[in-house]
Design an enzyme around this catalytic site. Structure first.
Site, short mmCIF file in Angstrom:
data_model
loop_
_atom_site.label_atom_id
_atom_site.label_comp_id
_atom_site.label_asym_id
_atom_site.label_seq_id
_atom_site.Cartn_x
_atom_site.Cartn_y
_atom_site.Cartn_z
N SER A 1 0.83 -1.20 0.00
CA SER A 1 0.00 0.00 0.00
C SER A 1 0.87 1.25 0.00
O SER A 1 1.97 1.27 0.57
CB SER A 1 -0.85 -0.01 1.27
OG SER A 1 -1.49 1.23 1.45
N TYR B 1 -1.80 -0.78 10.71
CA TYR B 1 -2.11 -1.39 9.40
C TYR B 1 -0.95 -1.15 8.44
O TYR B 1 -0.42 -2.08 7.81
CB TYR B 1 -3.41 -0.82 8.83
CG TYR B 1 -3.57 -1.12 7.35
CD1 TYR B 1 -3.81 -2.42 6.91
CD2 TYR B 1 -3.46 -0.10 6.39
CE1 TYR B 1 -3.93 -2.70 5.55
CE2 TYR B 1 -3.57 -0.37 5.04
CZ TYR B 1 -3.80 -1.67 4.62
OH TYR B 1 -3.91 -1.95 3.27
N LYS C 1 2.05 -3.76 6.60
CA LYS C 1 2.47 -3.85 5.19
C LYS C 1 3.99 -3.68 5.09
O LYS C 1 4.66 -4.40 4.36
CB LYS C 1 1.76 -2.78 4.36
CG LYS C 1 0.25 -3.00 4.22
CD LYS C 1 -0.06 -4.26 3.44
CE LYS C 1 -1.54 -4.57 3.35
NZ LYS C 1 -1.83 -5.90 2.83
P1 NAD Z 1 -11.04 -7.10 1.20
O1 NAD Z 1 -11.27 -7.07 2.66
O2 NAD Z 1 -12.21 -6.89 0.30
O3 NAD Z 1 -10.36 -8.50 0.78
C1 NAD Z 1 -9.48 -9.19 1.63
C2 NAD Z 1 -9.98 -10.64 1.70
O4 NAD Z 1 -9.10 -11.38 2.52
C3 NAD Z 1 -11.38 -10.73 2.32
O5 NAD Z 1 -12.21 -11.50 1.47
C4 NAD Z 1 -11.14 -11.44 3.65
O6 NAD Z 1 -12.24 -12.29 4.00
C5 NAD Z 1 -9.87 -12.22 3.37
N1 NAD Z 1 -9.03 -12.51 4.54
C6 NAD Z 1 -8.61 -11.64 5.49
N2 NAD Z 1 -7.84 -12.26 6.38
C7 NAD Z 1 -7.73 -13.56 5.97
C8 NAD Z 1 -7.06 -14.71 6.46
N3 NAD Z 1 -6.34 -14.65 7.60
N4 NAD Z 1 -7.17 -15.87 5.79
C9 NAD Z 1 -7.91 -15.94 4.66
N5 NAD Z 1 -8.58 -14.90 4.14
C10 NAD Z 1 -8.49 -13.71 4.79
O7 NAD Z 1 -9.89 -6.06 0.87
P2 NAD Z 1 -9.33 -5.56 -0.53
O8 NAD Z 1 -9.67 -4.12 -0.68
O9 NAD Z 1 -9.69 -6.51 -1.60
O10 NAD Z 1 -7.78 -5.62 -0.24
C11 NAD Z 1 -6.97 -6.72 -0.65
C12 NAD Z 1 -5.55 -6.49 -0.16
O11 NAD Z 1 -5.07 -5.26 -0.72
C13 NAD Z 1 -5.42 -6.35 1.35
O12 NAD Z 1 -4.23 -7.00 1.75
C14 NAD Z 1 -5.32 -4.86 1.57
O13 NAD Z 1 -4.62 -4.55 2.73
C15 NAD Z 1 -4.57 -4.42 0.32
N6 NAD Z 1 -4.80 -3.01 -0.03
C16 NAD Z 1 -6.07 -2.57 -0.25
C17 NAD Z 1 -6.28 -1.21 -0.55
C18 NAD Z 1 -7.67 -0.69 -0.77
O14 NAD Z 1 -7.84 0.53 -0.75
N7 NAD Z 1 -8.68 -1.53 -1.02
C19 NAD Z 1 -5.19 -0.33 -0.63
C20 NAD Z 1 -3.91 -0.83 -0.43
C21 NAD Z 1 -3.72 -2.19 -0.12
N1 UFG Z 2 -12.59 11.56 2.79
C1 UFG Z 2 -13.58 12.46 3.08
N2 UFG Z 2 -14.75 12.00 3.59
C2 UFG Z 2 -14.97 10.67 3.80
C3 UFG Z 2 -13.95 9.74 3.48
C4 UFG Z 2 -12.75 10.24 2.99
O1 UFG Z 2 -13.40 13.68 2.92
O2 UFG Z 2 -16.06 10.30 4.27
C5 UFG Z 2 -11.31 12.07 2.23
C6 UFG Z 2 -10.11 11.76 3.09
O3 UFG Z 2 -9.96 12.73 4.09
C7 UFG Z 2 -9.00 11.77 2.05
C8 UFG Z 2 -9.69 11.24 0.78
O4 UFG Z 2 -11.08 11.43 1.00
O5 UFG Z 2 -8.57 13.07 1.80
C9 UFG Z 2 -9.44 9.75 0.53
O6 UFG Z 2 -9.76 9.01 1.71
P1 UFG Z 2 -9.91 7.42 1.72
O7 UFG Z 2 -10.25 7.01 3.10
O8 UFG Z 2 -10.82 6.99 0.62
O9 UFG Z 2 -8.46 6.92 1.29
P2 UFG Z 2 -7.04 7.13 2.01
O10 UFG Z 2 -6.15 7.73 0.98
O11 UFG Z 2 -7.15 7.83 3.29
O12 UFG Z 2 -6.65 5.64 2.36
C10 UFG Z 2 -6.57 4.60 1.38
C11 UFG Z 2 -6.90 3.26 2.03
C12 UFG Z 2 -5.87 2.90 3.06
C13 UFG Z 2 -4.53 2.93 2.45
C14 UFG Z 2 -4.26 4.26 1.77
C15 UFG Z 2 -2.98 4.17 1.01
O13 UFG Z 2 -8.16 3.31 2.64
O14 UFG Z 2 -6.11 1.59 3.53
O15 UFG Z 2 -5.31 4.57 0.84
O16 UFG Z 2 -2.73 5.30 0.29
F1 UFG Z 2 -3.59 2.72 3.38
#
Ligand code: NAD
Ligand code: UFG
Length: 335
Positions: A123, A147, A151
């Protein structure tokens, strides 16, 4: 065959589909802690056949040994993890156990089965945000919550493991802000409870589930005072994973690459684009800054382009359109 951990989750489900479309056999592993088995039915509709699925946990050594014995796995896409910043602050041990120790167990099972390729979901939260964007992969690191630390710790573990044995090949993909869903409206992000992230919140306000959005701060030194992020369409994101897997098939060691568009969009700009593309109104009010937020974040995506031949193709209009298509599927109760 590719093992997709977290395969029924938001990004893992889209990745499973594009892996299938790219000609890979896929087996999904998920403990369903943050997703629903109904995803498998919709994946089967899109792929024209069911996907192999194992319900279970990446921390379960015995189960992993069975999975690697039963399937001929060539590589792993490792999405399984917990991702709530707030929950990680309240319960850091849970995040260490699931994200770090879980990955360690998975690596042990891979090693025992002679599987040495992994694409890992990292991330942009690993950057400390002290420099001005765009963030290149060598920008200063320093996550600001458990969190993000989980990572960073996995990234360090993978680097150490790769250095110990040259058969290992890892792609550490640092995502910026994934949004959108499959254009069919059959896959998308379905957050439980009140969404933390901006796009799902906007969608819920537009659909009438919530009255208005709170914009967290309008006094940042940005184009309009609101936070700026690099939103990336999930279909582009998962295309980057397929390219990274191909790279891991041909190279050993560690590749670290940002996956972003390289363009920053402010909160207000996103709201305006969403309103224009979907024809919905998104009432909002300005609230205080959210603790821990950086003012601006966007990617330098040159490494992914140079080494993976990948760049994001879809723009903000497609991101808004496909997020809304998915929200409409949810509102109809089709999922
Ligand atoms: P998500 O929660 O939709 O998907 C994660 C999946 O992993 C879920 O289906 C959950 O049930 C499963 N899971 C969690 N712990 C587990 C375990 N111990 N064993 C087996 N399954 C498990 O999240 P996502 O948005 O699809 O994110 C996927 C990955 O990408 C995550 O590692 C997350 O940290 C990373 N990531 C996501 C974002 C984002 O904004 N969505 C940004 C950066 C990194
Ligand atoms: N925001 C609002 N109102 C809301 C939600 C978000 O104004 O209700 C704003 C936040 O303050 C920020 C922007 O929208 O300025 C984006 O916020 P998000 O929560 O959508 O995303 P972030 O960039 O804060 O975080 C995301 C993931 C994290 C990850 C990070 C990495 O949620 O898990 O990107 O860049 F770590």
């Amino acid at each position: 065959m590719i093992l997709v951990t977290g395969g029924t989750g938001y990004i893992g489900s889209h990745a499973s589909l594009v892996l299938h479309e790219a000609g890979h056999e896929v087996v999904l592993l998920d403990n369903l802690s943050n997703s629903d088995a109904a995803v498998l039915d919709r994946l089967a509709v899109l792929a024209g056949r069911p996907f192999a699925f194992v319900e279970g946990d990446i921390r379960d050594e015995t189960l992993l040994a069975q999975v690697f014995a039963e399937y001929q796995i060539d590589g792993v896409m490792h999405f399984a993890g917990l991702k709530s910043v707030a929950e990680s602050v309240a319960d850091p041990l849970k995040y260490f156990d699931n994200n770090v120790a879980g990955t360690r167990t998975l690596l042990g099972a891979m090693s025992a089965a002679n599987v040495h390729r992994m694409v890992f979901s990292s991330s942009a939260t690993v950057y400390d945000g002290s420099q001005r964007p765009p963030f290149a992969e060598d920008a200063a690191l320093g996550a600001s919550n458990p969190y993000g630390n989980s990572k960073a710790q996995v990234e360090a573990l993978l680097a150490d493991v790769a250095a110990s044995d040259q058969r290992w090949s890892f792609a550490l993909l640092r995502y910026f802000n994934p949004v959108g869903g499959h254009e069919s409206g059959l896959l998308g992000e379905n957050p439980r409870g009140i969404p933390n992230n901006l796009m799902p919140y906007i969608c819920q306000v537009a659909s009438g589930m919530r009255e208005s959005l709170t914009v967290h701060g309008d006094d940042y030194p940005t184009v309009d005072g609101t936070g700026v992020r690099d939103f990336i369409h999930v279909m582009d994101l998962v295309d980057g994973h397929v390219a990274a897997l191909d790279y891991c098939m041909k190279n050993s060691g560690v590749l670290t690459a940002n996956l972003g568009t390289g363009t920053g969009t402010s909160v207000i700009q996103l709201i305006e684009t969403f309103e224009r593309i979907t024809g919905n109104r998104v009432p909002f009010q300005i609230g205080p800054r959210r603790p821990g937020d950086v003012a601006e974040s966007w990617a330098d995506a040159a490494v992914a382009e140079r080494l993976l031949g990948w760049r994001a193709k879809l723009g903000l209009p497609e991101m808004c359109r496909d997020s809304w298509t998915w929200q409409s599927t949810l509102a109809r109760g089709d999922v």
